[in-house]
Design a protein around this motif. Structure first.
Motif: not given
Ligand code: ADP
Ligand code: MG
Ligand code: ZN
Length: 615
Positions: A216, A268-269
């Protein structure tokens, strides 16, 4: 930074409804009656009769319970009304007085007014209010993610260069990842340079690595370096209550990105939405996720790569991603973000240590060495813990000791000074820990100990032996692994040898030893029986690794047997080592029992002096 700024002091919907209700109430009860009847004087029946007798009344109308009449008062015609009584002579009286009896009440025309006031105006008010409210909600859709009408809108935050603040220089180590990302940033800034040769950038790049390694952070650094808009959204934000909403969000995100190109979209993720789709689909419960994923795939295909939209995504579970996401044309560039090596750890420590005050004597290389296997996030935590410890002890600078203690805090939990071990327990733990250390030290390839302590930790460990490799290992030989197993069994072996009984203190050792032994046989091909055949497949390699068996039931039985054999051979070896050095075992355990902590140097000093010379 979030560019869409929220309008301050937005009132909830129900407030408007209450205001509307109050307005209508007032209209009905205050304004309407007075308009209808304001000019009508109510009189009693006897006044009416006397008016009739005196010839003041020119006109009268009986309307249900009321009599409306026009009377002249002080030379003026006034509208009056009175309650009709059961009066059989009324008609006769009126006729005698010459009163004109009309069919309709003189004010009948005001009924239309009444209708307008009591029905049409409230309806009009409601319609206007409704239109105004919906307009208000439409306009607030952009900046109110939780708003009623905001389903299907992506809440991607837009980052711009000047506000993100994080640069590549804030990310230590990870040179390979930085290089690959720098190229993408460069492409967005000078697309013609690439177009001249005919090269086209990958549409998407996937950052993969264990948690806390800075994925991140790297994406944020890209946002900080790139002079283009940066959309950031987490995979979980696509997960919506209603089927189809996640897909709508994806559509919206890509529409925004297309409008703002060149730009970067960061998801993200991504594993939250990018999980492998079920083949059979018996469950039926994954419709929403599947639709979202399908939409993402469609959008990525529909992209014109030359427009300059680059999609970055991060995950720590690349093996669980749908293969369709990884095929060329989508996330075709994989950027590994691995756990930092020795030098990387040192750099990360230095980056974070810039934020705190440290003593000049702090040796980052030593700390990095002791924090083997720590991720970037853990190292950041270690630095912070060191600073906290310095404050707790009333010092202005963090010292080497602070760092060393904080490594233990982060890795093994806080020291628990108030948890008192009984003397007998303390003795057992001393022998147990020295057992580990002695077995480790006596095996040639094993790393020397760094520190042993029997001060209990909050994590539940009663004592602990910290081993530090002098150099980093990338390959482990069969012998080294065997020695590791022997070291793990050393604690229990010491208990057996000295106390002729065994305790529960070795549960973690048993787990570790079993794990290594099993991996040696089933995955590393370190047994004669199975040669180079994998008995287990590993999934989730970045999250500890779950192994799934890939062999027949018979083979599994043999495998289990081999694991037991391997561990017990090493256990016997550890017992023998301790037996041969029983004098040193007693000496070291006694020292640890008295001092509670023993450093690597002290340990080696005692081990290397001939027996009997130290008291
Ligand atoms: P991930 O997304 O890979 O799980 P993060 O990027 O959220 O990890 O990292 C968490 C924190 O750890 C960061 O905010 C940063 O403070 C620290 N960190 C991780 N890796 C690094 C690195 N390579 N350099 C500096 N700090 C790092
Ligand atoms: Mg992350
Ligand atoms: Zn142990």
């Amino acid at each position: 930074m979030n560019l869409g700024n929220k309008k301050p002091g937005k009132r909830p919907l129900y407030v408007y409804y209450i205001i509307a209700a109050v307005v209508i109430f007032l209209l009905n009860f205050l304004v309407l009656p007075s308009i209808q009847e304001g000019s009508i004087i109510t009189t009693d029946y006897s006044t009416f009769l006397s008016n009739v007798e005196r010839g003041n009344v020119s006109e009268a109308t009986v309307d249900g319970d009321y009599i409306y009449y026009q009377a002249s008062q002080d030379g003026r015609e006034v509208q009056c009304k009175t309650v009709a009584m059961d009066d059989p002579n009324l008609v006769e009286r009126l006729r005698q007085a010459g009163v004109k009896m009309s069919e309709t009440a003189p004010e009948r025309q005001s009924i239309i007014l009444t209708l307008i006031l009591s029905y049409l105006i409230p309806i009009a008010i409601f319609i206007l209010l409704g239109r105004w409210l919906s307009k208000k909600m439409m306009s607030s859709m952009g900046d109110a993610p939780g708003g009623m009408m905001s389903f299907g809108k992506s809440n991607a935050k837009v980052y711009v260069k000047s506000t993100s603040g994080i640069k590549f220089s804030d990310v230590a180590g990870e040179d390979e990842a930085k290089e690959l990302l720098t190229e993408i940033v460069d492409y967005l800034h000078n697309p013609h340079k690439y177009a001249e040769i005919g090269a086209s950038m990958p549409k998407g790049a996937l950052l993969v690595g264990p948690p806390g390694t800075g994925k991140t952070l790297l994406a944020k650094a890209v946002a900080g370096e790139a002079e283009v808009p940066f959309f950031s959204i987490s995979g979980s934000e696509f997960v919506e209550m209603f089927v189809g909403m996640g897909a709508a969000k994806v559509r919206d995100l890509f529409k925004q990105a297309n409008d703002k190109a060149p730009c970067i979209v960061f998801i993200d993720e991504i594993d939250t939405i990018g999980k492998k789709r079920d083949g059979a689909g018996f469950t039926g419960g994954n419709d929403e996720r599947e639709q979202t994923l399908n939409q993402l795939l469609t959008e990525m295909d529909g992209f014109d790569g030359s427009k300059g939209v680059v999609i970055l995504a991060a995950t720590n579970r690349p093996d669980s991603l749908d293969p369709a996401l990884l095929r060329p044309g989508r996330f075709d560039r994989r950027i590994p973000v691995e756990l930092p090596d020795l030098q990387g750890r040192e750099e990360i420590l230095k980056v974070h240590a810039k934020k705190i005050k440290i003593a000049d004597s702090v040796r980052f290389d030593e700390i990095a060495k002791a924090a083997a296997g720590a991720s970037g996030a853990e190292l950041a935590n270690i630095v912070n813990e060191a600073a906290l410890r310095a404050v707790r002890d009333g010092r202005k600078f963090a010292t080497q000791a602070d760092f060393e203690e904080s490594i233990e805090v982060v890795i093994a939990g806080y020291q628990k000074k108030n948890r008192v071990l009984s003397n007998k327990e303390k003795l057992i733990v001393s022998y147990h820990e020295i057992g580990h250390a002695l077995v480790a030290a006596k095996q040639t390839d094993s790393a020397p100990v760094h520190k042993i302590t029997i001060i209990p930790r909050t994590s539940g460990a009663l004592g602990y032996t910290m081993q530090v490799d002098e150099k980093e290992h990338f390959l482990m030989s069969k012998e080294e692994l065997e020695n590791k197993i022997a070291t793990f069994t050393g604690g229990r072996a010491a208990e057996e040898l000295i106390f002729h009984t065994i305790t529960t203190g070795a549960s973690n050792d048993i787990e570790q030893a079993t794990k290594i032994a099993r991996a040696m046989i089933s995955r590393y091909g370190m047994s004669d029986e199975f040669d180079m055949v994998a008995m287990e497949n590993v999934t989730n390699q970045y999250l500890g690794g779950d192994a799934s068996l890939a062999c027949s039931f018979e083979t599994q039985t043999i495998l289990d047997k081999k694991v037991v054999d391997l561990v017990s051979t090493q256990h016997q070896k550890a017992l023998k080592i301790l037996q041969d050095n029983i004098g040193k075992l007693h000496e070291l355990a006694k020292y640890l029992y008295e001092h509670e902590t023993i450093t690597g140097e002290e340990f080696m000093r005692i081990l290397e002096t001939p027996e009997g010379e130290i008291g």
